[in-house]
Design a protein around this motif. Structure first.
Motif, PDB file in Angstrom:
ATOM      1  N   PHE A 150       0.791  -1.063  -0.038  1.00  0.00           N
ATOM      2  CA  PHE A 150       0.004  -0.009  -0.064  1.00  0.00           C
ATOM      3  C   PHE A 150       0.749   1.176   0.269  1.00  0.00           C
ATOM      4  O   PHE A 150       1.755   1.294   0.925  1.00  0.00           O
ATOM      5  N   LYS A 151       0.517   2.077  -0.940  1.00  0.00           N
ATOM      6  CA  LYS A 151       0.997   3.623  -0.943  1.00  0.00           C
ATOM      7  C   LYS A 151       0.158   4.397  -1.776  1.00  0.00           C
ATOM      8  O   LYS A 151      -0.585   3.796  -2.537  1.00  0.00           O
ATOM      9  N   ALA A 152      -0.116   5.772  -1.684  1.00  0.00           N
ATOM     10  CA  ALA A 152      -0.826   6.246  -2.142  1.00  0.00           C
ATOM     11  C   ALA A 152      -0.608   7.981  -2.010  1.00  0.00           C
ATOM     12  O   ALA A 152       0.331   8.323  -1.443  1.00  0.00           O
ATOM     13  N   SER A 207      12.409  11.120  -2.555  1.00  0.00           N
ATOM     14  CA  SER A 207      13.693  10.923  -1.757  1.00  0.00           C
ATOM     15  C   SER A 207      13.257  11.065  -0.070  1.00  0.00           C
ATOM     16  O   SER A 207      13.863  10.294   0.651  1.00  0.00           O
ATOM     17  N   GLY A 208      12.705  11.877   0.102  1.00  0.00           N
ATOM     18  CA  GLY A 208      12.150  12.313   1.507  1.00  0.00           C
ATOM     19  C   GLY A 208      11.046  11.505   2.280  1.00  0.00           C
ATOM     20  O   GLY A 208      11.100  11.347   3.433  1.00  0.00           O
ATOM     21  N   VAL A 209      10.708  10.600   1.180  1.00  0.00           N
ATOM     22  CA  VAL A 209       9.458   9.862   1.773  1.00  0.00           C
ATOM     23  C   VAL A 209      10.010   8.176   1.801  1.00  0.00           C
ATOM     24  O   VAL A 209      10.103   7.807   0.780  1.00  0.00           O
ATOM     25  N   LYS A 210      10.209   7.704   3.090  1.00  0.00           N
ATOM     26  CA  LYS A 210      10.856   6.485   3.098  1.00  0.00           C
ATOM     27  C   LYS A 210      10.513   5.966   4.649  1.00  0.00           C
ATOM     28  O   LYS A 210      10.069   6.700   5.364  1.00  0.00           O
ATOM     29  N   LYS A 269       3.718   0.655   6.939  1.00  0.00           N
ATOM     30  CA  LYS A 269       4.697   0.155   7.227  1.00  0.00           C
ATOM     31  C   LYS A 269       4.693  -0.980   8.443  1.00  0.00           C
ATOM     32  O   LYS A 269       3.956  -0.528   9.487  1.00  0.00           O
ATOM     33  N   GLY A 270       4.555  -2.461   7.931  1.00  0.00           N
ATOM     34  CA  GLY A 270       4.138  -3.162   8.993  1.00  0.00           C
ATOM     35  C   GLY A 270       2.489  -3.045   9.112  1.00  0.00           C
ATOM     36  O   GLY A 270       1.891  -3.144   8.154  1.00  0.00           O
ATOM     37  N   SER A 271       1.976  -3.012  10.117  1.00  0.00           N
ATOM     38  CA  SER A 271       0.623  -2.700  10.322  1.00  0.00           C
ATOM     39  C   SER A 271      -0.051  -1.324  10.668  1.00  0.00           C
ATOM     40  O   SER A 271      -1.010  -0.742  10.745  1.00  0.00           O
ATOM     41  N   LYS A 272       1.215  -0.371  10.354  1.00  0.00           N
ATOM     42  CA  LYS A 272       0.803   1.186  10.701  1.00  0.00           C
ATOM     43  C   LYS A 272       0.918   1.941   9.274  1.00  0.00           C
ATOM     44  O   LYS A 272       1.586   1.382   8.421  1.00  0.00           O
ATOM     45  N   VAL A 273       0.111   2.837   9.159  1.00  0.00           N
ATOM     46  CA  VAL A 273       0.051   3.813   8.055  1.00  0.00           C
ATOM     47  C   VAL A 273       0.512   5.097   8.317  1.00  0.00           C
ATOM     48  O   VAL A 273       0.100   5.841   9.434  1.00  0.00           O
ATOM     49  N   TYR A 274       1.429   5.734   7.551  1.00  0.00           N
ATOM     50  CA  TYR A 274       2.059   6.901   7.867  1.00  0.00           C
ATOM     51  C   TYR A 274       1.859   7.887   6.945  1.00  0.00           C
ATOM     52  O   TYR A 274       1.712   7.559   5.577  1.00  0.00           O
TER      53      TYR A 274
END
Length: 261
Positions: A82-84, A258-261, A106-111
């Motif tokens: 998942f990513k959006a 690049s700043g999103v990781k 990331k894992g079970s969490k969404v940032y």
């Protein structure tokens, strides 16, 4: 003024909740409107990615102050992993604000990542918000509202959305049957028992994927916001929302900055 802003924020959030689904083609005469809707809900699990465009328009007057709000959102959505990407333009009283956000699981969490001062700021979405976002495929509105639909009617068998042939189906939603809206502690939803609003769906004739959903919420929000504000001096002249889906299962892979990781 602060209360007016709070009203606007609540309205916008609630609209998203509302808005907030392929198979072998079957001739229209073999399917009723309700069967088409059920098929759309069932096929939504095959949607892996998409691009959506949401338009919300609200005009109202509160305590003598007129408000005109427009919101436009474009989202690119990839289900696994998942990513959006969300690009939002909000216009209030003619003043525009734009924001671009990325969402990553990331894992079970969404940032969520939003750029501020030239840098990407990372924050954690709460569990409810993360789950809602992850499951916001084009079938979400169909699946969440399916049990509450009444007077389901096939209005057009040969419409077109973004060049795709589509069924146009209208239905009434029983408000007391719909999923609960956030902040239900603010207002007693029993106020809406027996009331309804009408929603229109455009369903792809070949794949049965939802292509578009629109809803006129003027009457609902006249009641909703009047009760919440505790004042009769509130007049909503327009409250409409629509979301259009395109590039279903054809949305290219989303490249993160690049700043999103």
């Amino acid at each position: 003024m602060k209360k007016g802003k709070k009203l606007i924020a609540l309205m916008m959030a609630a609209v998203f909740v509302w808005l907030s689904a392929a198979s072998t083609p079957v001739e229209a005469k073999e399917l009723t409107a309700s069967q088409i809707m059920k098929k759309a809900a069932a096929t939504s699990s095959k949607i892996k990615n998409y691009t959506s465009k949401t338009d919300i328009a609200i005009t109202m007057k509160y305590n003598g102050t007129p408000y005109a709000i427009k919101l436009m959102q474009k989202m690119n959505y990839i289900k696994k992993p998942f990513k959006a990407k969300s690009e939002i333009t909000v216009q209030v009283q003619g003043e525009k604000q734009k924001a671009t956000c990325y969402f990553v699981k990331k894992g079970s969490k969404v940032y969520t990542y939003e750029k501020s001062g030239g840098k990407w700021t990372k924050s954690l979405l709460d569990e409810q918000g993360g789950n809602l976002l992850i499951n916001s495929d084009p079938g979400a509105a169909v699946k969440s509202n399916l049990k509450g639909l009444k007077n389901v009617k096939l209005k057009n068998k040969n419409a077109k959305v973004s060049g795709r042939k589509a069924y146009v189906i209208t239905a009434d939603i029983a408000l007391d049957k719909i999923a609960q809206i956030d902040n239900t502690d603010i207002i007693d939803l029993s106020q809406f028992e027996g009331k309804k609003l009408t929603v229109t769906y455009w369903i792809d004739k070949k794949t049965y994927y939802p292509l578009k959903c629109s809803i006129d919420m003027k009457g609902f929000y006249q009641t909703f916001m009047g009760v919440f504000a505790g004042s009769e001096d509130l007049q909503i002249t327009k409250c409409s929302a629509s979301v259009t889906y395109s590039k279903i299962n054809k949305t290219s892979s989303l490249k993160l900055p690049s700043g999103v990781k």
